[in-house]
Scaffold this motif. Structure first.
Motif, PDB file in Angstrom:
ATOM      1  N   HIS A  47       2.345   1.620  -3.453  1.00  0.00           N
ATOM      2  CA  HIS A  47       1.313   2.077  -4.383  1.00  0.00           C
ATOM      3  C   HIS A  47       1.029   3.567  -4.193  1.00  0.00           C
ATOM      4  CE1 HIS A  47      -2.310   2.135  -6.839  1.00  0.00           C
ATOM      5  NE2 HIS A  47      -2.865   2.817  -5.849  1.00  0.00           N
ATOM      6  N   ASN A  48       0.872   3.971  -2.946  1.00  0.00           N
ATOM      7  CA  ASN A  48       0.566   5.373  -2.665  1.00  0.00           C
ATOM      8  C   ASN A  48       1.722   6.286  -3.056  1.00  0.00           C
ATOM      9  OD1 ASN A  48      -1.911   4.574  -1.680  1.00  0.00           O
ATOM     10  ND2 ASN A  48      -1.275   4.644   0.454  1.00  0.00           N
TER      11      ASN A  48
ATOM     12  N   ARG B 145       0.833  -1.217   0.000  1.00  0.00           N
ATOM     13  CA  ARG B 145       0.000   0.000   0.000  1.00  0.00           C
ATOM     14  C   ARG B 145       0.861   1.258   0.000  1.00  0.00           C
ATOM     15  NH1 ARG B 145      -2.854  -3.363   3.363  1.00  0.00           N
ATOM     16  NH2 ARG B 145      -2.086  -2.396   5.258  1.00  0.00           N
TER      17      ARG B 145
ATOM     18  N   HIS C 238      -3.904  10.204   0.157  1.00  0.00           N
ATOM     19  CA  HIS C 238      -2.763   9.444   0.644  1.00  0.00           C
ATOM     20  C   HIS C 238      -1.531  10.288   0.914  1.00  0.00           C
ATOM     21  CE1 HIS C 238      -4.995   6.344  -1.830  1.00  0.00           C
ATOM     22  NE2 HIS C 238      -5.137   5.951  -0.591  1.00  0.00           N
TER      23      HIS C 238
END
Length: 136
Positions: free
Chosen positions: A108-109, A105, A117
């Protein structure tokens, strides 16, 4: 085969092999000059010992397990101990998977920033390195 050959083929150090012998996990014969000689099966045995250590089993547990491996039989107590170790390993794997998912995560962010995010996209004055600017 000699200690250096076993160590090379099994991917461990000669010191590790001596430790395994001290712990009663591995055996060797001695030549008249005192050098260790191992059977061909020692490489496979060392690989198995390494797998047990990698799984987090202590040498005293491995010492109890190896006779079961050799004979295919064991006491109910040993099997209960093995089941408990398996449960511990399964829980550790679940924890590692959760950690991996959290890292996924974050990656990805970082690759796809958005205001949800990345607070810095909402407020150009925001800085994670200067807490006083984060509250302005």
């Amino acid at each position: 085969m000699r200690i250096g050959e076993v160590a090379r083929r099994a991917g461990v150090s000669p010191r590790a092999l001596r430790y395994y012998e001290e712990q009663g996990l591995l055996t060797s014969e001695r030549t008249p000059s005192g050098q260790r000689e191992y059977a061909e099966a020692a490489v496979e045995r060392v690989t198995l010992i390494q797998q047990f250590f990698t799984a987090g089993l202590p040498s005293r547990t491995i010492q109890q397990v190896l006779p079961c491996v050799d004979s295919g039989e064991g006491s109910p107590e040993v099997f209960e101990m093995l089941a408990a170790e398996r449960d511990r390993i399964t829980a550790a794997m679940a924890d590692l998977a959760a950690t991996r998912d959290a890292l996924d995560r974050v990656i990805h962010n970082a690759r796809h920033p958005s205001p949800e995010h990345c607070p810095g996209l909402r407020d150009p004055a925001w800085s994670p390195y200067e807490p006083s600017m984060a509250t302005t």
